[in-house]
Design a protein around this motif. Structure first.
Motif, PDB file in Angstrom:
ATOM      1  N   VAL A   1      35.155  91.830   5.000  1.00  0.00           N
ATOM      2  CA  VAL A   1      33.797  91.189   4.842  1.00  0.00           C
ATOM      3  C   VAL A   1      33.003  92.108   4.377  1.00  0.00           C
ATOM      4  CG1 VAL A   1      34.058  89.295   6.113  1.00  0.00           C
ATOM      5  CG2 VAL A   1      33.373  91.176   7.107  1.00  0.00           C
ATOM      6  N   ALA A   2      33.117  93.650   4.631  1.00  0.00           N
ATOM      7  CA  ALA A   2      32.104  94.615   4.296  1.00  0.00           C
ATOM      8  C   ALA A   2      32.856  95.935   4.206  1.00  0.00           C
ATOM      9  CB  ALA A   2      31.066  94.800   5.220  1.00  0.00           C
ATOM     10  N   PRO A   3      32.402  96.903   3.357  1.00  0.00           N
ATOM     11  CA  PRO A   3      31.004  96.811   2.716  1.00  0.00           C
ATOM     12  C   PRO A   3      31.343  96.043   1.138  1.00  0.00           C
ATOM     13  CG  PRO A   3      31.991  98.917   2.255  1.00  0.00           C
ATOM     14  CD  PRO A   3      33.167  98.152   3.115  1.00  0.00           C
TER      15      PRO A   3
ATOM     16  N   LYS B   1      30.792 102.658  13.013  1.00  0.00           N
ATOM     17  CA  LYS B   1      29.652 102.381  13.898  1.00  0.00           C
ATOM     18  C   LYS B   1      28.777 101.041  14.157  1.00  0.00           C
ATOM     19  CE  LYS B   1      28.338 106.949  12.300  1.00  0.00           C
ATOM     20  NZ  LYS B   1      27.224 107.592  11.208  1.00  0.00           N
ATOM     21  N   GLN B   2      29.262 100.058  13.303  1.00  0.00           N
ATOM     22  CA  GLN B   2      28.750  98.938  13.194  1.00  0.00           C
ATOM     23  C   GLN B   2      29.911  97.825  14.198  1.00  0.00           C
ATOM     24  OE1 GLN B   2      27.516  97.267   9.201  1.00  0.00           O
ATOM     25  NE2 GLN B   2      26.738  99.313   9.089  1.00  0.00           N
ATOM     26  N   GLY B   3      30.886  98.538  14.428  1.00  0.00           N
ATOM     27  CA  GLY B   3      31.719  97.835  15.328  1.00  0.00           C
ATOM     28  C   GLY B   3      32.911  97.354  14.627  1.00  0.00           C
ATOM     29  N   ALA B   4      33.528  97.979  13.667  1.00  0.00           N
ATOM     30  CA  ALA B   4      34.857  97.503  13.090  1.00  0.00           C
ATOM     31  C   ALA B   4      35.746  97.797  14.222  1.00  0.00           C
ATOM     32  CB  ALA B   4      35.137  98.248  11.858  1.00  0.00           C
ATOM     33  N   ALA B   5      37.188  97.146  14.153  1.00  0.00           N
ATOM     34  CA  ALA B   5      38.243  97.630  15.047  1.00  0.00           C
ATOM     35  C   ALA B   5      38.977  98.706  14.423  1.00  0.00           C
ATOM     36  CB  ALA B   5      39.143  96.349  15.103  1.00  0.00           C
ATOM     37  N   GLY B   6      38.995  99.072  13.278  1.00  0.00           N
ATOM     38  CA  GLY B   6      39.446 100.121  12.551  1.00  0.00           C
ATOM     39  C   GLY B   6      39.979  99.687  11.119  1.00  0.00           C
ATOM     40  N   LEU B   7      40.551 100.507  10.644  1.00  0.00           N
ATOM     41  CA  LEU B   7      40.996 100.661   9.096  1.00  0.00           C
ATOM     42  C   LEU B   7      42.428  99.497   8.803  1.00  0.00           C
ATOM     43  CD1 LEU B   7      40.592 101.697   6.130  1.00  0.00           C
ATOM     44  CD2 LEU B   7      42.507 103.223   6.771  1.00  0.00           C
ATOM     45  N   VAL B   8      42.290  98.880   7.761  1.00  0.00           N
ATOM     46  CA  VAL B   8      43.449  97.996   7.532  1.00  0.00           C
ATOM     47  C   VAL B   8      43.685  98.253   6.129  1.00  0.00           C
ATOM     48  CG1 VAL B   8      42.037  95.972   6.945  1.00  0.00           C
ATOM     49  CG2 VAL B   8      44.370  95.552   7.715  1.00  0.00           C
ATOM     50  N   MET B   9      44.899  97.920   5.647  1.00  0.00           N
ATOM     51  CA  MET B   9      45.264  97.924   4.159  1.00  0.00           C
ATOM     52  C   MET B   9      46.554  97.312   4.123  1.00  0.00           C
ATOM     53  SD  MET B   9      44.391  99.032   1.326  1.00  0.00           S
ATOM     54  CE  MET B   9      45.320  98.333  -0.117  1.00  0.00           C
ATOM     55  N   ALA B  10      46.462  96.099   3.073  1.00  0.00           N
ATOM     56  CA  ALA B  10      47.721  95.217   2.731  1.00  0.00           C
ATOM     57  C   ALA B  10      48.163  96.077   1.477  1.00  0.00           C
ATOM     58  CB  ALA B  10      47.177  94.032   2.172  1.00  0.00           C
ATOM     59  N   LEU B  11      49.296  97.124   1.846  1.00  0.00           N
ATOM     60  CA  LEU B  11      49.742  97.873   0.598  1.00  0.00           C
ATOM     61  C   LEU B  11      50.866  97.264  -0.276  1.00  0.00           C
ATOM     62  CD1 LEU B  11      50.353 100.878   2.776  1.00  0.00           C
ATOM     63  CD2 LEU B  11      48.759 100.832   1.029  1.00  0.00           C
ATOM     64  N   GLU B  12      51.223  96.026  -0.217  1.00  0.00           N
ATOM     65  CA  GLU B  12      52.355  95.501  -1.131  1.00  0.00           C
ATOM     66  C   GLU B  12      51.398  94.961  -2.472  1.00  0.00           C
ATOM     67  OE1 GLU B  12      56.503  92.699  -0.501  1.00  0.00           O
ATOM     68  OE2 GLU B  12      54.456  92.204   0.699  1.00  0.00           O
ATOM     69  N   THR B  13      52.078  95.387  -3.433  1.00  0.00           N
ATOM     70  CA  THR B  13      51.676  95.029  -4.658  1.00  0.00           C
ATOM     71  C   THR B  13      52.377  93.883  -5.433  1.00  0.00           C
ATOM     72  OG1 THR B  13      52.538  97.157  -5.631  1.00  0.00           O
ATOM     73  CG2 THR B  13      50.116  97.108  -5.418  1.00  0.00           C
ATOM     74  N   PRO B  14      51.861  93.356  -6.378  1.00  0.00           N
ATOM     75  CA  PRO B  14      52.588  92.351  -7.379  1.00  0.00           C
ATOM     76  C   PRO B  14      53.983  93.002  -7.671  1.00  0.00           C
ATOM     77  CG  PRO B  14      50.373  92.153  -7.671  1.00  0.00           C
ATOM     78  CD  PRO B  14      50.672  93.374  -6.858  1.00  0.00           C
ATOM     79  N   GLY B  15      54.933  92.280  -7.814  1.00  0.00           N
ATOM     80  CA  GLY B  15      56.066  92.774  -8.610  1.00  0.00           C
ATOM     81  C   GLY B  15      57.039  93.850  -7.860  1.00  0.00           C
TER      82      GLY B  15
ATOM     83  N   PRO C   1      28.310  84.660   0.321  1.00  0.00           N
ATOM     84  CA  PRO C   1      28.317  85.768   1.008  1.00  0.00           C
ATOM     85  C   PRO C   1      26.798  86.542   0.641  1.00  0.00           C
ATOM     86  CG  PRO C   1      30.425  86.297   0.272  1.00  0.00           C
ATOM     87  CD  PRO C   1      29.949  85.002  -0.587  1.00  0.00           C
ATOM     88  N   ASP C   2      26.084  86.863   1.771  1.00  0.00           N
ATOM     89  CA  ASP C   2      24.634  87.166   1.481  1.00  0.00           C
ATOM     90  C   ASP C   2      24.366  88.477   2.286  1.00  0.00           C
ATOM     91  OD1 ASP C   2      24.473  86.092   3.898  1.00  0.00           O
ATOM     92  OD2 ASP C   2      22.837  84.721   3.688  1.00  0.00           O
ATOM     93  N   TRP C   3      25.514  89.053   2.808  1.00  0.00           N
ATOM     94  CA  TRP C   3      25.278  90.258   3.500  1.00  0.00           C
ATOM     95  C   TRP C   3      26.250  91.538   2.713  1.00  0.00           C
ATOM     96  CZ3 TRP C   3      28.810  85.979   4.549  1.00  0.00           C
ATOM     97  CH2 TRP C   3      30.060  86.401   4.208  1.00  0.00           C
ATOM     98  N   THR C   4      25.944  92.599   3.242  1.00  0.00           N
ATOM     99  CA  THR C   4      26.496  93.625   2.432  1.00  0.00           C
ATOM    100  C   THR C   4      27.054  94.654   3.493  1.00  0.00           C
ATOM    101  OG1 THR C   4      24.375  95.140   2.602  1.00  0.00           O
ATOM    102  CG2 THR C   4      24.840  94.023   0.455  1.00  0.00           C
ATOM    103  N   THR C   5      26.616  94.474   4.785  1.00  0.00           N
ATOM    104  CA  THR C   5      27.479  95.115   5.930  1.00  0.00           C
ATOM    105  C   THR C   5      28.042  94.525   6.774  1.00  0.00           C
ATOM    106  OG1 THR C   5      25.294  95.252   6.991  1.00  0.00           O
ATOM    107  CG2 THR C   5      25.567  97.146   5.609  1.00  0.00           C
ATOM    108  N   LEU C   6      29.044  94.989   7.708  1.00  0.00           N
ATOM    109  CA  LEU C   6      29.601  94.386   8.929  1.00  0.00           C
ATOM    110  C   LEU C   6      28.711  93.890   9.655  1.00  0.00           C
ATOM    111  CD1 LEU C   6      32.382  93.563   9.862  1.00  0.00           C
ATOM    112  CD2 LEU C   6      32.233  95.912  11.044  1.00  0.00           C
TER     113      LEU C   6
END
Ligand SMILES: [Zn+2]
Length: 576
Positions: free
Chosen positions: A129-131, A205-219, A145-150
């Motif tokens: 959802v952010a940034p 600082k705004q309260g995220a649980a951490g970093l996430v990444m979906a690493l699979e790409t098409p094909g 969506p009308d926000w820019t930050t978490l």
């Protein structure tokens, strides 16, 4: 971990004298005559406290959002009394990986989740959802969506109100998109990486649980992650750099592996390496050995995880209890055809000079990978269309094989035609996992659960994956009671205290005085999922009450209209 309102620790542990006044009585404390009544009193339940310990019989009292007392509370008075005879009371379930980012703004009740007993879900994967830039075009479900930050998103969520609590990751894909532009096919410059790290720090600082990444790409992605890897995807080093920032603020690194098929184990090793190099706890989403040629790879992958843990890397994973998955049909289109974005890809799919090659590659990919163990169907016959924007009645719920036969065309030609007709917006559900592998994961002591699904209600329509509605009751009913794959105590532990610990939610996930009162009351002899691939919009049975932050949201199986859920802020929240 804290809720913005008040921390549980401060509430109950600060002063013993105050505790009596505030009603923070423990089991050993007598009920003081004249004390104000509890908010909720749950009588005669079998308590599963979430630690994995066996159940015990007790009354549980709730006041001011928290568990106030556990024990024999005969004679206590409460505004709401629930007779729990024959039922099990446990902490609320935690969904480690959810896609409810925008759906909760459309319908804060989040019915498909709360009816399962999910009291906290964690959002954010491929995008988060952010940034975001104010003019990004990323609406869904009619939500603009009308926000820019978490923080901005959390404010909007609070204004809407939700049944359950919500945590959010910050996606490395979203950071790339924000800094480098949509679909950038290159590595970031040093300056851009620096900017992403700064944005990650802001998110924490705004309260995220951490970093996430979906690493699979098409094909289908190949290892190693350098070299042949699509430059649209972050390298291992890039992820280590950003993970270090998340780690500084007490966050975790969560990942959809780079490859869940041929290079499944490499994917697990890469996740462990990121954990090791960045000094960060790692959570692998929906651990699976995907594709028929990879059946049997769960055991070595779990061994790799155990071995990493033995070396001191804090790595764990979650699963959903189904042998079919869901993703966009575009994933079936070879990677070379995606070059330059969606419009270019759709032009290639329509190009008569390219179609034979495309068709052959899609055929090879799908016939090798997809196999329905239950029916023996493979390839296009093991793939169900789950959503299309145009004329859903014609397609949704049918297999690609069925549709191809109806239209008298080759199923892999249909894949190309359908993608063009539907502007590349086709959702599919496909069979490509083995039950044996899944059961191995379900048995493993450090596996928790995810729905990989959206908080929805039947009005959302479409034919989503049944895991949106059925994940947790399916584990409890099908795999605990019917198949005896795991014990009830262990299943509940891995739905409650284990994920709470992974997320740093130290004041949730265990049923004990002083903890937040997120609770589920269910009948262990009846609890079961009802959602199927044919008819997914079905609530489970056997879950009678769900309490969130001390407020009854589900009462006798019906929504009370209350929306006590809150954004839960990660450990870095409020850091300077
Ligand atoms: Zn995923």
């Amino acid at each position: 971990m804290r809720m913005p309102v008040r921390s549980a620790g401060a509430f109950c542990l600060s002063a013993l004298t105050a505790a009596l006044l505030l009603g923070c009585a423990s089991a050993s404390q007598p009920i003081v005559a004249g004390e104000r009544p509890y908010d909720i009193l749950i009588q005669n339940s079998r308590v599963l406290d979430g630690t994995g310990a066996p159940w015990f019989r007790a009354d549980v009292a709730v006041r001011d959002g928290h568990i106030a007392a556990v024990g024999n509370l005969a004679g206590a008075s409460a505004k709401e009394v629930i007779d729990a005879r024959g039922q099990v009371l446990s902490p609320g379930f935690i969904d480690m990986h959810a896609h409810s980012d925008l759906s909760l703004l459309k319908d804060g009740r989040g019915m498909s989740k709360i009816m399962q007993g999910v009291t906290t879900e964690v959002i954010g994967e491929g995008v988060s959802v952010a940034p975001r830039h104010a003019d990004d075009d990323d609406g869904q479900y009619g939500i603009k969506p009308d926000w820019t930050t978490l923080s901005g998103y959390f404010d909007r969520l609070r204004a809407t109100g939700t049944s359950g609590n919500v945590m959010s990751y910050i996606s490395a894909g979203q950071l790339r998109r924000y800094v480098m532009g949509e679909g950038a096919q290159r590595r970031p410059t040093a300056g851009e990486l620096e900017q992403m790290k700064q944005l990650m720090a802001d998110g924490m600082k705004q309260g995220a649980a951490g970093l996430v990444m979906a690493l699979e790409t098409p094909g289908s992605v190949q290892f190693p992650p350098e070299g042949d890897l699509s430059p649209a995807m972050p390298t291992t080093d890039e992820l280590i750099e950003i993970s270090k920032v998340a780690a500084q603020y007490g966050g975790i690194y969560a990942t959809h592996l780079r490859d869940q098929g041929e290079h499944f184990e490499d994917g697990v090793r890469e996740a462990a390496l990121i954990g090791e190099k960045a000094g960060i706890p790692v959570e692998i989403f929906h651990l699976k050995a995907a594709g028929r040629p990879n059946f049997g790879k769960m055991a070595p992958a779990l061994a790799t995880l155990h071995e990493a843990r033995a070396r001191g890397i804090d790595i764990a994973a979650d699963v959903y209890p189904y042998i079919a998955a869901a993703h966009p049909l575009s994933v079936e289109i070879p990677r070379w055809a995606h070059e330059g974005g969606t419009e270019k890809m759709l032009q290639r799919l329509a190009d008569p000079a390219l179609r034979p090659r495309l068709q052959a590659e899609v055929r090879k990919y799908m016939t090798t990978k997809y196999y329905n163990e239950l029916t023996g169907a493979s390839g296009a016959d093991a793939v169900i269309v789950s959503s299309v924007p145009k004329s859903p009645g014609k397609y949704v719920g049918k297999t690609l094989g069925d549709i191809a036969r109806e239209q008298g065309k080759d199923p892999y030609e249909l894949v190309l035609d359908l993608s063009i007709e539907q502007d590349n917006k086709v959702g599919i559900v496909m069979y490509y996992m083995s039950e044996k592998d899944m059961v191995l994961a379900l048995r493993d002591p450090f596996i928790s659960f995810d729905s990989d699904g959206t908080a929805a209600s039947p009005e959302f329509g479409g034919r989503p994956h049944p895991r949106w509605y059925g994940t947790f009751p399916r584990v409890l009913g099908h795999y605990v009671r019917e198949q005896k794959v795991l014990s009830l105590e262990d299943a509940v532990r891995r739905m409650t205290s284990l994920p709470a610990q992974r997320l740093g939610l130290m004041d949730r996930g265990i049923l004990r005085p002083g903890m937040w009162a997120d609770l589920v009351l269910f009948d262990p002899d009846r609890v079961i999922d009802k959602a199927s691939f044919e008819s997914p919009h079905q609530y489970p049975e056997g879950i009678s009450h769900v309490i969130v932050n001390g407020v009854t949201v589900i009462r006798e199986g019906e929504h009370s209209g209350k929306l006590p859920g809150q954004p839960l802020l990660g450990r870095g929240a409020g850091s300077p």
